[in-house]
Design an enzyme around this catalytic site. Sequence first.
Site, PDB file in Angstrom:
ATOM      1  N   PRO A  57       6.778   5.557   3.387  1.00 49.39           N
ATOM      2  CA  PRO A  57       7.443   4.506   2.599  1.00 49.39           C
ATOM      3  C   PRO A  57       6.401   3.569   1.999  1.00 49.39           C
ATOM      4  CG  PRO A  57       7.656   4.081   4.952  1.00 49.39           C
ATOM      5  CD  PRO A  57       7.041   5.435   4.819  1.00 49.39           C
ATOM      6  N   THR A  59       5.845   0.272  -0.679  1.00 44.46           N
ATOM      7  CA  THR A  59       6.362  -0.771  -1.555  1.00 44.46           C
ATOM      8  C   THR A  59       5.765  -0.577  -2.946  1.00 44.46           C
ATOM      9  OG1 THR A  59       6.660  -2.355   0.236  1.00 44.46           O
ATOM     10  CG2 THR A  59       6.404  -3.253  -1.979  1.00 44.46           C
ATOM     11  N   ALA A  90      10.765   0.420   1.287  1.00 39.17           N
ATOM     12  CA  ALA A  90      11.588  -0.508   2.052  1.00 39.17           C
ATOM     13  C   ALA A  90      12.652  -1.156   1.166  1.00 39.17           C
ATOM     14  CB  ALA A  90      10.714  -1.576   2.690  1.00 39.17           C
ATOM     15  N   GLN A 132      14.371   3.627   3.857  1.00 44.27           N
ATOM     16  CA  GLN A 132      13.839   2.691   4.839  1.00 44.27           C
ATOM     17  C   GLN A 132      14.540   1.340   4.677  1.00 44.27           C
ATOM     18  OE1 GLN A 132       9.954   0.620   4.746  1.00 44.27           O
ATOM     19  NE2 GLN A 132       9.421   1.830   6.552  1.00 44.27           N
ATOM     20  N   HIS A 209      12.736  -0.328   9.570  1.00 45.60           N
ATOM     21  CA  HIS A 209      11.376  -0.844   9.464  1.00 45.60           C
ATOM     22  C   HIS A 209      11.142  -1.848  10.586  1.00 45.60           C
ATOM     23  CE1 HIS A 209       7.554  -1.776   7.988  1.00 45.60           C
ATOM     24  NE2 HIS A 209       7.797  -1.960   6.701  1.00 45.60           N
ATOM     25  N   ALA A 211       8.040  -2.402  11.766  1.00 46.57           N
ATOM     26  CA  ALA A 211       6.576  -2.485  11.761  1.00 46.57           C
ATOM     27  C   ALA A 211       6.082  -3.572  10.812  1.00 46.57           C
ATOM     28  CB  ALA A 211       5.993  -1.130  11.353  1.00 46.57           C
ATOM     29  N   ASN A 212       4.748  -3.697  10.756  1.00 47.97           N
ATOM     30  CA  ASN A 212       4.039  -4.455   9.721  1.00 47.97           C
ATOM     31  C   ASN A 212       4.354  -5.941   9.666  1.00 47.97           C
ATOM     32  OD1 ASN A 212       3.192  -1.898   9.239  1.00 47.97           O
ATOM     33  ND2 ASN A 212       3.741  -1.838   7.071  1.00 47.97           N
ATOM     34  N   TYR A 214       7.307  -7.545   9.875  1.00 45.05           N
ATOM     35  CA  TYR A 214       8.578  -7.974   9.305  1.00 45.05           C
ATOM     36  C   TYR A 214       9.569  -8.315  10.428  1.00 45.05           C
ATOM     37  CZ  TYR A 214       6.199  -6.385   5.169  1.00 45.05           C
ATOM     38  OH  TYR A 214       5.261  -6.239   4.192  1.00 45.05           O
ATOM     39  N   ASN A 269       0.520  -9.269   8.784  1.00 41.18           N
ATOM     40  CA  ASN A 269       1.355 -10.447   8.583  1.00 41.18           C
ATOM     41  C   ASN A 269       1.358 -11.355   9.807  1.00 41.18           C
ATOM     42  OD1 ASN A 269       2.352 -10.166   5.862  1.00 41.18           O
ATOM     43  ND2 ASN A 269       3.558  -8.414   6.583  1.00 41.18           N
ATOM     44  N   GLY A 331      -4.262   6.391   7.312  1.00 39.05           N
ATOM     45  CA  GLY A 331      -5.561   6.815   6.816  1.00 39.05           C
ATOM     46  C   GLY A 331      -5.910   8.268   7.041  1.00 39.05           C
ATOM     47  N   ARG A 353      -1.116   6.385   0.371  1.00 36.79           N
ATOM     48  CA  ARG A 353      -1.920   6.285  -0.847  1.00 36.79           C
ATOM     49  C   ARG A 353      -2.284   7.651  -1.427  1.00 36.79           C
ATOM     50  NH1 ARG A 353      -6.436   2.997   1.842  1.00 36.79           N
ATOM     51  NH2 ARG A 353      -5.367   3.807   3.690  1.00 36.79           N
TER      52      ARG A 353
END
Length: 397
Positions: A57, A59, A90, A132, A209, A211-212, A214, A269, A331, A353
């Site tokens: 996913p 953004t 997301a 997501q 979601h 993770a990250n 949020y 974050n 990665g 990516r």
Amino acid sequence: MNRVVEKHETLVEGVSGRIVEMSMKESKKVDEREVIPLLTPYKMGNFNLSHRIVLAPLTRSRSYNFVPQPHAVLYYSQRATKGGFLIGEASGVSPTAQGYPNTPGIWTREQVEAWKPIVSAVHEKGAIFFCQLWHAGRVSNCEYLPDGEAPISSTEKRLRKDIANNKATADRYATPRRVRTDEVPKLVNDFVIAAKNAIEAGFDGVELHGANGYLLDQFLKDEVNDRDDEYGGTLENRCRFPLLVVKAVADAIGADKVGIRLSPFADYNDCGDSDPQALGQYMAESLNEVDILYIHLIEPRMVTQFQRFETNWSLTPMREAFKGTFIVAGGYDRSEGNEAISTAAADLVAYGRLFLANPDLPARFEVDAELNQPDATTFYTHHPVLGYTDYPFLHHI
């Protein structure tokens, strides 16, 4: 258009379904190679996947006014393969969920209808497509929220750094309002409604979601969650709200259509935890009780979003604990992905990516072709083509 094939060339049907042009020498090399682990089939619950390469996913910030746009039809269908698995960007679950400009939502009728042709285009290519679902929580500011209200979170603490660990930009985030205990059931229901909307839009399932940094992650992590009610304090309490969301969504649409993304080791974050290994382990074991389809983990080495670091942390205990499909991200290149599959460190590998820059990534991995490099300057622009659908394919025939 028909094309004449010269005597020194051959045409091979790749995993992507696209005809790939190769020389006879290259074709012989492909025929003689060993099985590529990433390109082996896998049965994920009721879904038969033709390969192990997942679109992560991402953004993309091209859903104007929080509504998916027609240009997303091409973007996602470019990356769809027969038996492939795509996880959509997301999508906000409610008006209070948005944290960035031009990110999609799935709480209104307009949004649901806008997603339908996008999902149909992916299905026409024979791929599996999950939506997501997210709530940004405190990673937002008043301009994205109804009536300019404050973003909500498990805490009243402001962000000190953003998704890229950049302290200089943290000032753009507003001071959050701590969610009241009696508001939690409504938040759970927002995820349920969004999940039902995703199924109505045609998605095959949803990924929560968690993770990250949020909202769900803000409850999970003890460096953010400073509550003193049943949703804060102990590990069990901090996991309570996210697990309530998982169970409610699973009950609503079927556990076999539900996955979750987690990043216990990351502090994106400004959302870290003092014992990420214990957090990850507890969540893996608890998710078994709900019997969801998969868990999607960010590698511990991704301390920042785009940089890798050496670490002593490991996903292995979570891999051993969780009984469903195990997806890793963070990665990976071709060789590392193959190793993860061949050593059973994971069932599937998600690429972000690289899949963005190479819409035919499975075909490129099949022949070990050179890869396009992603242009970070266009990751979050709002242009409907630039850095979105203009990355070249390996071959156009």
